[in-house]
Design a protein around this motif. Sequence first.
Motif, PDB file in Angstrom:
ATOM      1  N   ARG A  61      35.307  43.620  33.754  1.00  0.00           N
ATOM      2  CA  ARG A  61      35.556  42.051  33.344  1.00  0.00           C
ATOM      3  C   ARG A  61      36.194  42.599  31.975  1.00  0.00           C
ATOM      4  O   ARG A  61      37.201  41.932  30.963  1.00  0.00           O
ATOM      5  CB  ARG A  61      33.979  41.224  33.026  1.00  0.00           C
ATOM      6  CG  ARG A  61      33.706  40.371  34.442  1.00  0.00           C
ATOM      7  CD  ARG A  61      32.624  40.190  34.112  1.00  0.00           C
ATOM      8  NE  ARG A  61      32.244  39.565  35.746  1.00  0.00           N
ATOM      9  CZ  ARG A  61      30.567  39.124  35.975  1.00  0.00           C
ATOM     10  NH1 ARG A  61      29.994  39.130  34.741  1.00  0.00           N
ATOM     11  NH2 ARG A  61      30.739  37.662  36.879  1.00  0.00           N
ATOM     12  N   LYS A  62      35.627  43.286  31.246  1.00  0.00           N
ATOM     13  CA  LYS A  62      36.842  44.022  29.900  1.00  0.00           C
ATOM     14  C   LYS A  62      37.177  44.355  30.408  1.00  0.00           C
ATOM     15  O   LYS A  62      38.449  44.030  29.126  1.00  0.00           O
ATOM     16  CB  LYS A  62      35.314  45.007  29.470  1.00  0.00           C
ATOM     17  CG  LYS A  62      34.196  44.734  28.834  1.00  0.00           C
ATOM     18  CD  LYS A  62      33.206  45.557  28.695  1.00  0.00           C
ATOM     19  CE  LYS A  62      32.033  44.991  27.946  1.00  0.00           C
ATOM     20  NZ  LYS A  62      31.445  46.227  27.280  1.00  0.00           N
ATOM     21  N   TYR A  63      37.823  45.009  31.379  1.00  0.00           N
ATOM     22  CA  TYR A  63      39.030  45.292  31.230  1.00  0.00           C
ATOM     23  C   TYR A  63      40.218  44.887  31.501  1.00  0.00           C
ATOM     24  O   TYR A  63      41.681  44.719  30.941  1.00  0.00           O
ATOM     25  CB  TYR A  63      39.199  46.335  32.651  1.00  0.00           C
ATOM     26  CG  TYR A  63      40.661  47.027  33.254  1.00  0.00           C
ATOM     27  CD1 TYR A  63      41.128  48.237  32.057  1.00  0.00           C
ATOM     28  CD2 TYR A  63      41.441  46.941  33.942  1.00  0.00           C
ATOM     29  CE1 TYR A  63      41.875  49.257  33.110  1.00  0.00           C
ATOM     30  CE2 TYR A  63      42.038  47.380  34.284  1.00  0.00           C
ATOM     31  CZ  TYR A  63      43.055  48.890  33.808  1.00  0.00           C
ATOM     32  OH  TYR A  63      43.924  49.354  34.331  1.00  0.00           O
ATOM     33  N   LEU A  64      40.339  43.724  32.265  1.00  0.00           N
ATOM     34  CA  LEU A  64      41.157  42.406  32.725  1.00  0.00           C
ATOM     35  C   LEU A  64      40.301  41.571  31.956  1.00  0.00           C
ATOM     36  O   LEU A  64      41.486  40.563  31.760  1.00  0.00           O
ATOM     37  CB  LEU A  64      40.361  42.122  34.122  1.00  0.00           C
ATOM     38  CG  LEU A  64      40.409  42.729  35.017  1.00  0.00           C
ATOM     39  CD1 LEU A  64      40.033  42.235  37.285  1.00  0.00           C
ATOM     40  CD2 LEU A  64      42.577  43.373  35.538  1.00  0.00           C
ATOM     41  N   ASP A  65      39.885  41.487  30.865  1.00  0.00           N
ATOM     42  CA  ASP A  65      40.266  40.417  29.834  1.00  0.00           C
ATOM     43  C   ASP A  65      39.856  39.278  30.492  1.00  0.00           C
ATOM     44  O   ASP A  65      40.854  38.076  29.959  1.00  0.00           O
ATOM     45  CB  ASP A  65      41.017  40.659  29.209  1.00  0.00           C
ATOM     46  CG  ASP A  65      41.164  39.857  27.773  1.00  0.00           C
ATOM     47  OD1 ASP A  65      39.715  39.838  27.236  1.00  0.00           O
ATOM     48  OD2 ASP A  65      42.175  39.790  27.073  1.00  0.00           O
ATOM     49  N   ILE A  66      38.832  38.356  31.087  1.00  0.00           N
ATOM     50  CA  ILE A  66      38.992  37.949  32.354  1.00  0.00           C
ATOM     51  C   ILE A  66      37.340  36.652  31.712  1.00  0.00           C
ATOM     52  O   ILE A  66      36.703  36.834  32.232  1.00  0.00           O
ATOM     53  CB  ILE A  66      40.288  37.274  33.417  1.00  0.00           C
ATOM     54  CG1 ILE A  66      39.961  36.234  33.773  1.00  0.00           C
ATOM     55  CG2 ILE A  66      38.968  38.590  34.286  1.00  0.00           C
ATOM     56  CD1 ILE A  66      41.090  36.101  35.786  1.00  0.00           C
ATOM     57  N   GLY A  69      35.087  32.886  36.906  1.00  0.00           N
ATOM     58  CA  GLY A  69      36.319  32.069  37.756  1.00  0.00           C
ATOM     59  C   GLY A  69      37.921  31.138  37.311  1.00  0.00           C
ATOM     60  O   GLY A  69      37.921  30.381  37.440  1.00  0.00           O
ATOM     61  N   GLU A  70      38.069  32.044  36.098  1.00  0.00           N
ATOM     62  CA  GLU A  70      40.119  31.774  36.044  1.00  0.00           C
ATOM     63  C   GLU A  70      40.130  31.943  36.929  1.00  0.00           C
ATOM     64  O   GLU A  70      41.712  31.128  36.997  1.00  0.00           O
ATOM     65  CB  GLU A  70      40.143  32.697  34.358  1.00  0.00           C
ATOM     66  CG  GLU A  70      39.348  31.965  33.142  1.00  0.00           C
ATOM     67  CD  GLU A  70      39.963  32.146  31.740  1.00  0.00           C
ATOM     68  OE1 GLU A  70      40.615  33.139  32.004  1.00  0.00           O
ATOM     69  OE2 GLU A  70      38.989  32.179  30.885  1.00  0.00           O
ATOM     70  N   ALA A  92      33.363  40.027  39.592  1.00  0.00           N
ATOM     71  CA  ALA A  92      34.519  40.215  38.046  1.00  0.00           C
ATOM     72  C   ALA A  92      34.547  39.167  37.813  1.00  0.00           C
ATOM     73  O   ALA A  92      34.371  38.427  37.300  1.00  0.00           O
ATOM     74  CB  ALA A  92      34.220  41.593  37.758  1.00  0.00           C
ATOM     75  N   LEU A  93      35.952  38.455  39.068  1.00  0.00           N
ATOM     76  CA  LEU A  93      36.785  37.453  39.022  1.00  0.00           C
ATOM     77  C   LEU A  93      35.778  36.302  39.581  1.00  0.00           C
ATOM     78  O   LEU A  93      35.561  35.805  38.101  1.00  0.00           O
ATOM     79  CB  LEU A  93      37.660  37.980  39.781  1.00  0.00           C
ATOM     80  CG  LEU A  93      38.752  39.061  39.059  1.00  0.00           C
ATOM     81  CD1 LEU A  93      39.721  39.542  40.468  1.00  0.00           C
ATOM     82  CD2 LEU A  93      39.413  38.847  38.371  1.00  0.00           C
ATOM     83  N   SER A  94      35.165  36.389  40.147  1.00  0.00           N
ATOM     84  CA  SER A  94      35.015  34.787  40.579  1.00  0.00           C
ATOM     85  C   SER A  94      35.745  33.738  40.779  1.00  0.00           C
ATOM     86  O   SER A  94      35.292  32.408  40.401  1.00  0.00           O
ATOM     87  CB  SER A  94      33.434  34.297  39.727  1.00  0.00           C
ATOM     88  OG  SER A  94      31.935  35.597  39.730  1.00  0.00           O
TER      89      SER A  94
END
Length: 354
Positions: A61-66, A69-70, A92-94
């Motif tokens: 989540r930190k690495y992809l900066d997302i 749910g986005e 991480a993405l949901s």
Amino acid sequence: MTLVLWSYQLMDHSPNSQSRQFFDTALKSFPFVTAVLPSLKERKWPLSPYRKLSKRVEWLRKYLDITPGECVAFYYAHDASSEHTAQAFMQALSAKRNICYGDSPGFLYPPTKPPAPTFDISLRGLKHLFWFSRVNIANDWITAETALTVIDFDDLDCSLPYPEHTIIPSEILVQTLTTLKRFFAPVLQLEQDIGTRSKTEPTWLLILSNFTSSKLTDESDELELYVQICKEHVAPGGTILIKKHAGTPAAFVEQLVQRLDSYHAKKLPERLDSLPIEFLGHVLESCGIISVSSASALLSLLQAPHLIHALTAQNIEKFFRPAYKDYMTLANEKILKKTRHTLPTLRSTPLRTE
């Protein structure tokens, strides 16, 4: 669109790896795609399959900066490994949609959370217990709702929660391969060289699998399998080109070349190791092709006129570990069935040197 590459081969994440070079070249065809390839250090530590899934999720989540749910859709390669890297990304993405590609070219696996292993004091039992501890998370296990494959092996158990299955049209496959190849000059040159040679001498392309790496057999038996197959289909003195599997060590191929001393056997150039065999369209048309895996069914779609799926029930009985013989037999029958259906002109008589 963002493409994140995670490889089970650690060195694919090194700065000048063949995989990095492949994607740098391939994505020239798709300028709307941004590639993200974690460093070797990131792959070895925060993205290691030996790390707990929940910790990998936090790092991603930190690495992809997302924000969860986005993401509109997450596509991932579906396989039966115990690494569960795709699950880390899904957690991480949901994402609103999760879509998997079948294990090339079409095998699917139930996208369910690994069951808790039974207590078993053995090396295998301890290994299963360790892997379960890596994925024993509190969150619900996320599964793909859609699966995309090139071939339908019709092997799904209706009692299990498989994703909805969609077949990619073969014309889309051919079009994509054609688009990608435009930026790979070495492939085009190799096709020309082999095509010229095959006009004067029968030439065979042996496509290796990764049976040893997958623990289905051991190295000595896999080597002997290829030697026996070549003896059956290629006369002594014939030319055999070896296409290395991504999971096959270079030392294995060197041993195989030595064992095939009654042939003109050699490995394809190292710079082509990371390229899919489907890129070599003209080679598939002009050479005899010996395959032992599901690649046979995929190559059938590309109309390789001298294709032989060489793995037999006798091979499986002789060269594979007892625990996997039933699995290999069922999978091989599916491949044979689909290969015959997709390529009615499959040769049963091999090319031979005079």
